[in-house]
Scaffold this motif. Structure first.
Motif, short mmCIF file in Angstrom:
data_model
loop_
_atom_site.label_atom_id
_atom_site.label_comp_id
_atom_site.label_asym_id
_atom_site.label_seq_id
_atom_site.Cartn_x
_atom_site.Cartn_y
_atom_site.Cartn_z
N GLU A 1 48.13 51.67 42.35
CA GLU A 1 49.34 52.25 42.90
C GLU A 1 49.92 51.29 43.93
OE1 GLU A 1 50.32 55.79 46.02
OE2 GLU A 1 48.64 56.06 44.68
N VAL B 1 48.22 44.71 53.88
CA VAL B 1 48.49 44.85 55.32
C VAL B 1 47.20 44.72 56.11
CG1 VAL B 1 49.22 46.49 57.10
CG2 VAL B 1 50.64 46.12 55.08
N SER B 2 46.12 45.29 55.60
CA SER B 2 44.85 45.21 56.32
C SER B 2 44.27 43.80 56.31
CB SER B 2 43.84 46.21 55.76
OG SER B 2 43.42 45.81 54.47
N CYS B 3 44.63 42.97 55.33
CA CYS B 3 44.07 41.61 55.22
C CYS B 3 44.95 40.54 55.84
CB CYS B 3 43.84 41.27 53.75
SG CYS B 3 42.53 42.27 53.01
N GLY C 1 51.41 51.69 46.72
CA GLY C 1 51.06 52.05 48.10
C GLY C 1 49.67 51.58 48.48
N LEU C 2 48.71 51.71 47.56
CA LEU C 2 47.35 51.26 47.82
C LEU C 2 47.30 49.74 47.93
CD1 LEU C 2 44.31 51.71 48.09
CD2 LEU C 2 44.18 51.75 45.59
N THR C 3 47.97 49.05 47.03
CA THR C 3 48.02 47.59 47.08
C THR C 3 48.63 47.12 48.39
OG1 THR C 3 48.27 47.54 44.68
CG2 THR C 3 48.78 45.51 45.85
N ALA C 4 49.69 47.77 48.83
CA ALA C 4 50.34 47.40 50.09
C ALA C 4 49.40 47.62 51.27
CB ALA C 4 51.62 48.21 50.28
N ARG C 5 48.67 48.73 51.28
CA ARG C 5 47.73 48.99 52.40
C ARG C 5 46.63 47.92 52.45
NH1 ARG C 5 48.01 54.56 50.75
NH2 ARG C 5 45.90 54.38 49.93
N ILE C 6 46.13 47.50 51.31
CA ILE C 6 45.10 46.45 51.28
C ILE C 6 45.67 45.15 51.84
CG2 ILE C 6 43.67 45.01 49.78
CD1 ILE C 6 43.43 47.53 47.94
N TRP D 1 50.09 39.41 46.58
CA TRP D 1 48.63 39.38 46.50
C TRP D 1 48.17 37.99 46.04
CZ3 TRP D 1 45.08 43.59 46.99
CH2 TRP D 1 43.79 43.29 46.61
#
Length: 52
Positions: free
Chosen positions: A26, A35-37, A28-33, A13
Motif C-alpha cells: 500500500e 520516512v522512517s529511513c 501509505g505503508l511504503t511512504a511510512r517506511i 525507494w
C-alpha cells in the motif's frame, strides 16, 4: 498494476535503497517506511531577495 502513487514511491525507494521494493505494498505503508529511513530534512527558511 500498481497505481501512480505507488510507482512514484517505488522510484524514491529505488533511489534510497538501490533496488525496487521487494513487494508491492500500500502506498501509505511504503511512504511510512521511507520516512522512517530517510534522514531529517534541514530546516527551510525563506529570505527575501532584498534581505541578502
Amino acid at each position: 498494476m500498481p497505481d501512480a502513487a505507488y510507482q512514484e514511491l517505488a522510484k524514491l525507494w529505488e533511489a534510497v535503497f538501490g533496488e525496487q521494493p521487494p513487494v508491492v505494498a500500500e502506498p501509505g505503508l511504503t511512504a511510512r517506511i521511507l520516512v522512517s529511513c530517510l534522514p531529517p530534512a534541514e530546516p527551510y527558511s525563506f529570505v527575501a531577495k532584498d534581505e541578502d
